[in-house]
Design a protein around this motif. Structure first.
Motif, PDB file in Angstrom:
ATOM      1  N   LEU A   1      13.268  64.701  -1.033  1.00 53.72           N
ATOM      2  CA  LEU A   1      13.209  65.792  -0.075  1.00 53.72           C
ATOM      3  C   LEU A   1      13.425  67.130  -0.792  1.00 53.72           C
ATOM      4  O   LEU A   1      12.708  68.103  -0.561  1.00 53.72           O
ATOM      5  CB  LEU A   1      14.282  65.573   0.996  1.00 53.72           C
TER       6      LEU A   1
ATOM      7  N   HIS B   1      10.612  70.185  -1.046  1.00 49.97           N
ATOM      8  CA  HIS B   1      10.927  71.560  -0.656  1.00 49.97           C
ATOM      9  C   HIS B   1      10.787  72.486  -1.847  1.00 49.97           C
ATOM     10  O   HIS B   1      10.220  73.580  -1.751  1.00 49.97           O
ATOM     11  CB  HIS B   1      12.372  71.638  -0.148  1.00 49.97           C
TER      12      HIS B   1
ATOM     13  N   VAL C   1       7.199  73.312  -2.858  1.00 45.01           N
ATOM     14  CA  VAL C   1       6.597  74.282  -1.952  1.00 45.01           C
ATOM     15  C   VAL C   1       7.085  75.678  -2.325  1.00 45.01           C
ATOM     16  O   VAL C   1       6.301  76.633  -2.396  1.00 45.01           O
ATOM     17  CB  VAL C   1       6.957  73.929  -0.491  1.00 45.01           C
ATOM     18  N   GLN C   2       8.397  75.769  -2.599  1.00 46.21           N
ATOM     19  CA  GLN C   2       8.961  77.060  -2.964  1.00 46.21           C
ATOM     20  C   GLN C   2       8.404  77.560  -4.293  1.00 46.21           C
ATOM     21  O   GLN C   2       8.094  78.738  -4.438  1.00 46.21           O
ATOM     22  CB  GLN C   2      10.484  76.954  -3.066  1.00 46.21           C
TER      23      GLN C   2
ATOM     24  N   TYR D   1      10.156  65.179   7.976  1.00 47.53           N
ATOM     25  CA  TYR D   1       9.313  66.102   7.204  1.00 47.53           C
ATOM     26  C   TYR D   1       7.850  65.678   7.295  1.00 47.53           C
ATOM     27  O   TYR D   1       6.952  66.503   7.487  1.00 47.53           O
ATOM     28  CB  TYR D   1       9.799  66.119   5.756  1.00 47.53           C
TER      29      TYR D   1
ATOM     30  N   LYS E   1       4.723  67.739   8.894  1.00 47.62           N
ATOM     31  CA  LYS E   1       3.534  68.086   8.117  1.00 47.62           C
ATOM     32  C   LYS E   1       2.274  67.550   8.781  1.00 47.62           C
ATOM     33  O   LYS E   1       1.239  68.223   8.799  1.00 47.62           O
ATOM     34  CB  LYS E   1       3.662  67.516   6.700  1.00 47.62           C
TER      35      LYS E   1
ATOM     36  N   SER F   1      18.728  66.947  16.538  1.00 46.77           N
ATOM     37  CA  SER F   1      17.507  66.852  15.740  1.00 46.77           C
ATOM     38  C   SER F   1      16.452  66.076  16.502  1.00 46.77           C
ATOM     39  O   SER F   1      15.272  66.437  16.497  1.00 46.77           O
ATOM     40  CB  SER F   1      17.806  66.162  14.415  1.00 46.77           C
ATOM     41  N   ALA F   2      16.909  65.007  17.160  1.00 49.19           N
ATOM     42  CA  ALA F   2      15.969  64.191  17.923  1.00 49.19           C
ATOM     43  C   ALA F   2      15.307  65.024  19.009  1.00 49.19           C
ATOM     44  O   ALA F   2      14.095  64.951  19.226  1.00 49.19           O
ATOM     45  CB  ALA F   2      16.689  63.006  18.541  1.00 49.19           C
TER      46      ALA F   2
ATOM     47  N   LEU G   1      14.815  68.170  19.006  1.00 50.23           N
ATOM     48  CA  LEU G   1      13.903  69.159  18.439  1.00 50.23           C
ATOM     49  C   LEU G   1      12.556  68.519  18.111  1.00 50.23           C
ATOM     50  O   LEU G   1      11.507  69.107  18.353  1.00 50.23           O
ATOM     51  CB  LEU G   1      14.534  69.775  17.182  1.00 50.23           C
TER      52      LEU G   1
ATOM     53  N   LYS H   1      10.773  68.103  21.218  1.00 50.01           N
ATOM     54  CA  LYS H   1      10.160  69.340  21.712  1.00 50.01           C
ATOM     55  C   LYS H   1       8.796  69.577  21.056  1.00 50.01           C
ATOM     56  O   LYS H   1       7.866  70.044  21.704  1.00 50.01           O
ATOM     57  CB  LYS H   1      11.081  70.528  21.438  1.00 50.01           C
TER      58      LYS H   1
END
Lengths: 1018, 139
Positions: free
Chosen positions: A332, A336, A339-340, A391, A395, A477-478, A480, A483
């Protein structure tokens, strides 16, 4: 370890590699010893002492024994460690000095020279001895001589470089001993060689690293060098050390990227900045991805290639170390980070490419971990993997949106082009996963192939993620993720599926009081409910949004208008009423009673002023505001009496309501404060304190269930009470902010009225406040008319005119013109009146309202007092003079009556010292409101007490009459005389007092009036 | 430095939350709210460790692509959450720790204000200024 796909390509299999040991000399001899040797060598561990303070390690040694060739020896500058021969062994079983001299010595010399030429000092000569051979050649020299010769010839000062192995193929203790000694020697030499060669290698490597600031330095070259070291460690099963090498490379590279971002660029790094053309994700199924390694070697790798390769190596080592959860965590971070870094290096990346790369990589890592753990292990470590799931879901979602797969109409041509480009960047599926049905590659390709397939994959992933989050208690988190799913469903025009996710998330935010997420989610929910046609819910949500200060003015107006539009639309077709909760629409702030004691008599008017804080952004025309009132007949009639008024409800008539929700929508501090009271309990007998304590009076408010407050979201909880009593106010305009609304009501039935609900009607929409708390009540009372007659002074005295106050309390009765009080005249009491008698009329609250003259007519039997007109619940007061005539002492009987009888009768009324005789006068009064006469008893005190005594002196008789004043008033006695009523001619009464004598008597004094009299002669 | 700083009550409602830039406010609210999951997890994992030995700093709660979320929990279970831009590599663990300590001190000052009602939202200029100083320092 998979077989090589392309045999031509050099493949490194570190796990199968063993440190190389070359064998020179007698190959047949070696071949015979080899099986035992390769089996025995790793059997016992050896302590490896390390340089640079590294902790010593126990290590099991294995070796790859190869035939000695000169080519095997590394040339100058060759940095390959894997192919580096760590030890060279020369095998011989020669026991013949002649042979030794003739051939062996030369051979060894040649071997030694080759080694020297390559400056290799790690060698060993093994002399194998066997009894069999010795027996055959009895003429040979003692066996030691060959060894000695060799030692003498080659091992100068290093006698340990030549060892003897005795009868290696026999099973004897001597053989065993000899083997052990040999193996120990071999291991020691191997380790010495490792230490020396690796140390040298590391030194060289460090030197190379120190040159990194020089212009020509290449990271890729250095990478290859350090990786060589990692390989060797891996070969030696020192995975921890191997991992350190990769981590160092990782950190070094990261630092370069950071420095590059800070403007300190290295030349070689620009190469990694080339635009991303391939995004086929991590490959973790092979221990070494040769394809990527070659790219690095040839300095053609992109940033993603390098990172992928580096990670695949770290992953392999971590799995060897049985730390799969670290893999997921590092993965993870890596994703990240990549990408950065791409952002930082300003690498051009086609839209969606990174999403593809991340998605594939996430799944690859997850599948790799699943491949090496069992189900139970995975289930108990969800917290480590769920991040990757989430993640990947994220994506895939953004890919779906990018490629037009999340819309009603499906992708357009532009979307399709983009999809094709993205798929092209994936390249062909790699052979390792080609046979796997659920490979990340296949999943992605399928998901992007059609709207339906995307939906399936996206839902699968989302549900799996939600489930995992829920199972480890990461509810927020779940929610979210839920949503996001709801958003997806909304885009797919299936709001019915979205609703539950939105509701759940909203409930969570409301429960924890997160204003912005509440507003945002509610807005989504409003849209969802609108699509679903849930009118009531939509309107309720709209009203909440219209009052939400976190929205812009325009948005609030929009939602308010939505409600108003609905309300107006439905006007034409009545029947459908929508009942909503009021708390979002307007808040009840204050309530003000007039009269302020909230007590009103029957027929009186009560006004209630309500302060409403409208939370709508615009003015709202309200057709009606109604307050339903619950009526109950108080059992305790005391409450209804006028006295109650003064004793209770001393407030100013204003009741304030607590803020339902201030700026913080749900803060626990809004719960009511503790209402604590002291409590004393005294013993009933001696009033001593028994117990004390503190009582909380509002426990019921504090200890209620929490959910009740959040249930406001479900407007079905609002019910409209049918009340017979309703206070109404029509056509009101509620402006934003404070509004005052006045209700007026005429009190009808006596009893207690409790304000229960408030309902605001806008068209067909009703906003209902289901409970008004704190409890608001007003009382209506009714009172019977009453007449009260009481003296102005403490007591009435008989015989003198005195004022008596008449009080008429009208109660419910209204005194009309012509109503009068009929007083039946008593013989002994006269009612005196003057021409001008005035009555004063007071209102219920003792305020003087008017004054009127009083008409009094008197006939023989009846005195009639005509009352002035007065409304109900007023008081009329007037005074009349009465005179109680003391009974005329016409007869002795009456004397008795006056003196004795009442005395006896009113014994109890007499106070110890003063014995005033009382006289009750009863007056019967006919009141206009009643058919019954009211009997009024007036008690008159007779002020005098008279006593007489007959005194004798000789023939003379004296009569002493004593009159005593018992009242507080002073009286003047005049013209006192004694009369003989018997008219006997013989009796002559001679008064002793002078005629004009006047005595003023005081009540307390006991002055006696003596009357002399001539007694009856004889 | 930090892009979002939040103080969250024991009952998990926000006492204070501020973020820059303002347009991202909603996103940060979601981020911070979600991070409470990890805070809960970490706090319960600490369990009944000796109170005085307990580390208040919770470390990295979770990284996202663009941000790193750090957490800190006081003994009274008030949580501090700080969101830092991932690209801001200058911030190391130690800096984050000291920022949290500063935040904690300032929060303690707020609590010491007799006019502050524990549990209310924080409206303190001093606290505001301190947060501002932590947010702009490097940005």
């Amino acid at each position: 370890m998979e077989p090589p796909e392309e045999p031509l390509r050099p493949v490194i299999y570190t796990m199968e590699n063993k440190p190389i040991v070359t064998c020179a000399g007698d190959q047949n001899l070696f071949a015979s010893v080899y099986p035992t040797l390769s089996q025995q060598l790793p059997r016992e561990p050896m302590e490896w002492r390390r340089s640079y303070g590294r902790a010593p390690k126990m290590i099991h040694l294995e070796s790859n024994f190869v035939q000695f060739k000169e080519e095997l020896l590394p040339k100058e500058g060759n940095k390959a460690l894997l192919t580096f021969p760590f030890l060279h062994i020369y095998w011989t079983e020669c026991c013949d000095t002649e042979v030794y001299k003739a051939t062996l010595k030369d051979d060894i010399t040649k071997w030694q020279n080759v080694l020297k030429a390559h400056s290799s000092v790690d060698w060993l000569i093994v002399v194998v001895e066997s009894d069999a051979k010795k027996k055959n050649k009895t003429n040979i020299l003692p066996r030691t001589s060959i060894v000695d010769k060799i030692r003498n010839d080659f091992c100068n000062k290093q006698s340990d470089r030549c060892v003897v192995l005795c009868d290696p193929l026999k099973d004897s203790s001597r053989t065993q001993e000899s083997w052990n000694a040999f193996l120990t020697k071999l291991r020691t030499l191997l380790l010495m060689s490792f230490t020396k060669n690796l140390g040298k290698f590391e030194d060289d490597m460090r030197t190379l690293r120190e040159k990194r600031t020089e212009p020509g330095w290449s990271f890729c070259e250095y990478f290859m060098v350090q990786e060589e070291l990692a390989f060797v460690f891996e070969m030696l099963q020192q995975f921890e050390d191997a991992l350190v090498q990769y981590d160092e490379l990782d950190a070094l590279f990261s630092q370069y990227v950071v420095n590059f971002g800070a403007g300190d660029g290295a030349n070689w790094l620009t190469f990694f900045c080339q635009s991303v053309k391939s995004w086929n994700g991590l490959i973790l199924r092979k221990p070494i991805d040769m394809e990527k390694r070659e790219l690095i070697q040839s300095q053609e790798a992109t940033l993603l290639d390098l990172r992928s390769y580096l990670f695949s190596r770290q992953c392999t080592l971590l799995i060897f170390l049985q730390r799969p959860w670290e893999v997921s965590q590092r993965a993870l971070e890596l994703l990240h980070n990549c990408v950065q870094e791409l952002k930082l290096l300003e690498v051009s990346v086609p839209p969606g490419a990174l999403d593809c790369w991340v998605f594939l990589s996430c799944l690859e890592v997850l599948q790799r971990i699943e491949g090496c753990c069992d189900r139970a292990q995975i289930d108990s470590n969800i917290s480590h993997t769920v991040g990757l799931w989430s993640y990947a879901t994220e994506k895939l979602k953004s890919l779906g949106y990018l490629c037009g797969l999340v819309s009603e109409n499906g992708p357009n041509s532009e979307d399709l082009n983009r999809t094709v480009d993205l798929l092209a960047g994936l390249g062909a599926e790699r052979p390792e996963t080609a046979k796997t049905a659920q490979s990340p590659y296949k999943k992605l390709k399928e998901a992007l192939s059609s709207v339906e397939a995307f939906e399936k994959h996206y839902l699968d992933l989302s549900h799996a993620t939600i489930e995992m989050y829920t199972s480890i208690g990461r509810i927020r988190s779940a929610k979210l993720v839920g949503k996001d799913l709801a958003e997806f469903y909304m885009r797919k025009k299936s709001p019915q599926k979205a609703e539950v996710y939105l509701q759940n998330a909203l409930k969570n935010y409301v429960a924890e009081g997160w204003a912005l997420p509440i507003t945002h989610t509610r807005k989504q929910l409003a849209e969802c409910q609108k699509h679903l046609g849930q009118i009531e819910n939509y309107l309720q949500t709209s009203s909440l949004l219209a009052s939400d200060t976190h929205l812009t003015e325009d948005e609030r107006k929009h939602f308010c208008q939505e409600i108003l539009n609905f309300a107006n639309e439905q006007k034409e077709s009545p029947g459908l009423k929508v009942v909503l909760s009021m708390h979002s629409f307007a808040q009840l702030k204050h309530l003000h009673f007039d009269p302020s004691n909230a007590l009103v008599h029957v027929g009186g008017t009560l006004s209630i002023e309500i302060t409403l804080l409208s939370q709508m952004p615009i003015s709202v025309q309200v057709e009606q505001i109604a307050v339903s009132v619950h009526f109950s007949i108080e059992k305790n009639s005391y409450r209804k009496t006028a006295e109650w008024l003064t004793k209770h409800k001393t407030s100013n008539g204003i009741i304030s309501f607590p803020n339902e929700n201030s700026s913080v929508p749900f803060s626990r501090s809004s719960s009511p404060a503790l209402e604590l009271y002291e409590m004393y309990e005294r013993s009933p007998s001696d009033n001593s304190l028994n117990t004390t304590g503190i009582i909380c009076k509002n426990v019921h408010m504090l200890l209620r269930r929490q959910e009740s407050s959040s249930s406001l979201e479900i407007p079905s909880g609002v019910t409209l009470e049918d009340g017979a009593h309703i206070l109404k106010c029509s056509n009101v305009t509620l402006d934003p902010g404070v509004n005052k609304i006045i209700f007026r009501t005429q009190a009808k039935e006596p009893g207690t009225y409790t304000l229960r609900q408030m309902c605001t009607s806008v068209g067909q929409v009703q906003f209902v406040l289901p409970h008004i708390y704190p409890i608001v009540q007003y009382d209506v009372y009714s009172q019977d008319p009453q007449l009260k007659v009481e003296p102005l002074t403490d007591s009435l005295l008989a015989g003198i005119p005195q004022k008596v106050k008449f009080t008429v309390t009208t109660g419910y009765y209204t005194i009309k013109n012509g109503d009068s009080l009929q007083l039946s005249n008593a013989d002994a009491m006269l009612i005196l009146f003057h021409a001008e008698n005035r009555a004063i009329i007071y209102s219920n609250t003792r305020e003087k309202s008017s004054e009127a003259s009083l008409m009094i007519q008197s006939s023989e039997k009846v005195t009639s007092v005509s009352l002035p007109m007065a409304p109900a619940y007023h008081m009329i007061e007037f005074e009349l003079e009465v005179l109680s005539l003391p009974s005329t002492p016409t007869s002795g009987e009456s004397d008795k009556l006056v003196n004795k009888e009442p005395q006896r009768k009113n014994k109890e009324k007499q106070k110890a010292g003063n014995c005033m005789v009382t006289l009750d006068q009863k007056v019967s009064i006919d009141c206009p409101w009643s058919i019954y006469s009211t009997i009024i008893a007036l008690t008159f005190n007779i002020p005098f007490k008279a006593t007489h005594s007959l005194l004798s002196a000789g023939k003379r008789k004296y009569i002493q009459v004593c009159v005593q004043n018992l009242s507080e008033l002073g009286f003047q006695l005049s013209d006192s005389n004694l009369i003989d009523t018997g008219n006997s001619p013989d009796l002559q009464l001679v008064p002793l007092n002078t005629k004009c004598q006047k005595f003023v008597q005081y009540s307390a004094g006991e002055q006696s009036q003596a009357g002399g009299s001539k007694g009856i002669g004889g | 430095m930090a892009v979002c700083i939040a103080v969250i009550a024991k009952e998990n409602y926000p006492l204070y939350i501020r973020s820059i830039p303002a347009e991202q406010e909603l996103k940060f609210h979601y981020t911070v709210h979600t991070s409470l999951d990890v805070v809960d997890e970490k706090v319960s994992a600490m369990g009944k460790a000796l109170v005085d030995q307990r580390e208040l700093y919770l470390g990295l709660l979770y990284p996202t692509e663009d941000y790193k979320v750090y957490g800190y929990v006081t003994n009274s279970k008030v949580k501090f959450v700080m969101v830092v831009d991932s690209s801001n590599t200058a911030l190391r663990d130690n800096e984050i720790r000291s920022m949290f300590r500063k935040l904690h001190n300032s929060y303690t000052d707020v609590m010491c204000n007799p006019f502050y009602n524990p549990g209310d939202r924080i409206h303190s200029r001093a606290f505001d200024n301190m947060v501002t100083s932590m947010m702009v320092q490097v940005c």
